[in-house]
Design a protein around this motif. Structure first.
Motif, PDB file in Angstrom:
ATOM      1  N   TYR A 198       0.817  -1.218   0.000  1.00 54.31           N
ATOM      2  CA  TYR A 198       0.000   0.000   0.000  1.00 54.31           C
ATOM      3  C   TYR A 198       0.850   1.266   0.000  1.00 54.31           C
ATOM      4  CZ  TYR A 198      -3.808  -3.104   1.302  1.00 54.31           C
ATOM      5  OH  TYR A 198      -4.731  -4.110   1.318  1.00 54.31           O
ATOM      6  N   SER A 205       3.899   3.629  -1.531  1.00 54.33           N
ATOM      7  CA  SER A 205       4.663   3.893  -2.748  1.00 54.33           C
ATOM      8  C   SER A 205       6.154   3.862  -2.433  1.00 54.33           C
ATOM      9  CB  SER A 205       4.301   5.269  -3.314  1.00 54.33           C
ATOM     10  OG  SER A 205       2.944   5.306  -3.688  1.00 54.33           O
ATOM     11  N   GLY A 262       2.978  12.122  -4.451  1.00 50.23           N
ATOM     12  CA  GLY A 262       2.182  11.577  -5.552  1.00 50.23           C
ATOM     13  C   GLY A 262       1.864  10.103  -5.394  1.00 50.23           C
ATOM     14  N   SER A 263       1.703   9.669  -4.162  1.00 50.68           N
ATOM     15  CA  SER A 263       1.446   8.257  -3.897  1.00 50.68           C
ATOM     16  C   SER A 263       0.068   7.847  -4.414  1.00 50.68           C
ATOM     17  CB  SER A 263       1.534   7.983  -2.396  1.00 50.68           C
ATOM     18  OG  SER A 263       0.544   8.714  -1.714  1.00 50.68           O
ATOM     19  N   ARG A 264      -0.061   6.566  -4.748  1.00 50.35           N
ATOM     20  CA  ARG A 264      -1.357   6.050  -5.203  1.00 50.35           C
ATOM     21  C   ARG A 264      -2.353   5.978  -4.056  1.00 50.35           C
ATOM     22  NH1 ARG A 264      -0.564   1.343  -9.660  1.00 50.35           N
ATOM     23  NH2 ARG A 264       0.128   2.768 -11.259  1.00 50.35           N
ATOM     24  N   ASN A 265      -1.914   5.418  -2.946  1.00 46.93           N
ATOM     25  CA  ASN A 265      -2.749   5.347  -1.749  1.00 46.93           C
ATOM     26  C   ASN A 265      -2.304   6.506  -0.877  1.00 46.93           C
ATOM     27  OD1 ASN A 265      -3.936   2.850  -2.548  1.00 46.93           O
ATOM     28  ND2 ASN A 265      -2.017   1.870  -2.010  1.00 46.93           N
ATOM     29  N   SER A 266      -3.147   7.487  -0.764  1.00 51.68           N
ATOM     30  CA  SER A 266      -2.740   8.753  -0.163  1.00 51.68           C
ATOM     31  C   SER A 266      -2.284   8.604   1.287  1.00 51.68           C
ATOM     32  CB  SER A 266      -3.899   9.749  -0.227  1.00 51.68           C
ATOM     33  OG  SER A 266      -4.916   9.346   0.667  1.00 51.68           O
ATOM     34  N   HIS A 307       6.886   7.800  -0.867  1.00 54.51           N
ATOM     35  CA  HIS A 307       5.500   8.099  -0.505  1.00 54.51           C
ATOM     36  C   HIS A 307       5.338   9.509   0.078  1.00 54.51           C
ATOM     37  CE1 HIS A 307       1.515   6.198   0.348  1.00 54.51           C
ATOM     38  NE2 HIS A 307       1.428   7.237   1.161  1.00 54.51           N
ATOM     39  N   ASP A 356       2.999  14.856   0.317  1.00 50.84           N
ATOM     40  CA  ASP A 356       2.787  13.580  -0.347  1.00 50.84           C
ATOM     41  C   ASP A 356       3.497  13.637  -1.700  1.00 50.84           C
ATOM     42  OD1 ASP A 356       0.755  11.066  -0.173  1.00 50.84           O
ATOM     43  OD2 ASP A 356       1.060  11.697  -2.243  1.00 50.84           O
TER      44      ASP A 356
END
Length: 145
Positions: free
Chosen positions: A89, A91, A110-114, A94, A108
């Protein structure tokens, strides 16, 4: 014909061995760099700096740890981060927390899962306060000044 194939096979094995040694050397250097960063962050004095305390984690090596830093700390899954969280979960790069004058900012990357700060998703950047809860993946940390 047989001699040519034998020479080709020998050069192929030599190339394979060379690539293997190069990758192994790179892995060792990345691991040594990550260990140095971890030791440096833990050995720094808390005076004039900040810390990240892990309050909830499934990884027993992370649980309860406290990471002291002065200007900046990087959090992610990649071994070149200051705090490495080995979860899917998270990045590779992250979150970064850095000092701007006397304040600390969480950004952040630019992580997929904030990232969540006190239960609220981090969209861009936010100023951190003492005691703020930071959630990255399944790991919860507390920001301390």
């Amino acid at each position: 014909m047989l001699k040519g194939a034998s020479v080709l096979l020998e050069y192929g094995m030599l190339l394979f061995l060379l690539v293997f040694v190069a990758r192994l050397t790179r892995c060792i250097f990345v691991d040594v760099k990550a260990q140095r960063k971890k030791l440096s962050a833990m050995e720094q004095s808390a005076e004039g700096g900040a810390a990240i305390a892990v309050v909830k984690a499934h990884d027993p090596e992370l649980m309860g740890r406290r990471f002291v830093f002065q200007r900046e700390i990087a959090i992610g899954r990649s071994p070149d981060n200051d705090i490495v969280i080995p979860e899917n979960y998270v990045s590779h790069h992250h979150l970064v927390i850095y000092q701007h004058q006397n304040l600390y900012i969480a950004e952040d990357m630019g992580s997929r899962n904030s990232t969540q700060i006190n239960g609220v998703p981090l969209v861009n950047k936010v100023y951190l306060r003492n005691g703020d809860q930071i959630q990255v993946g399944l790991v919860t940390m507390r920001f301390e000044i």
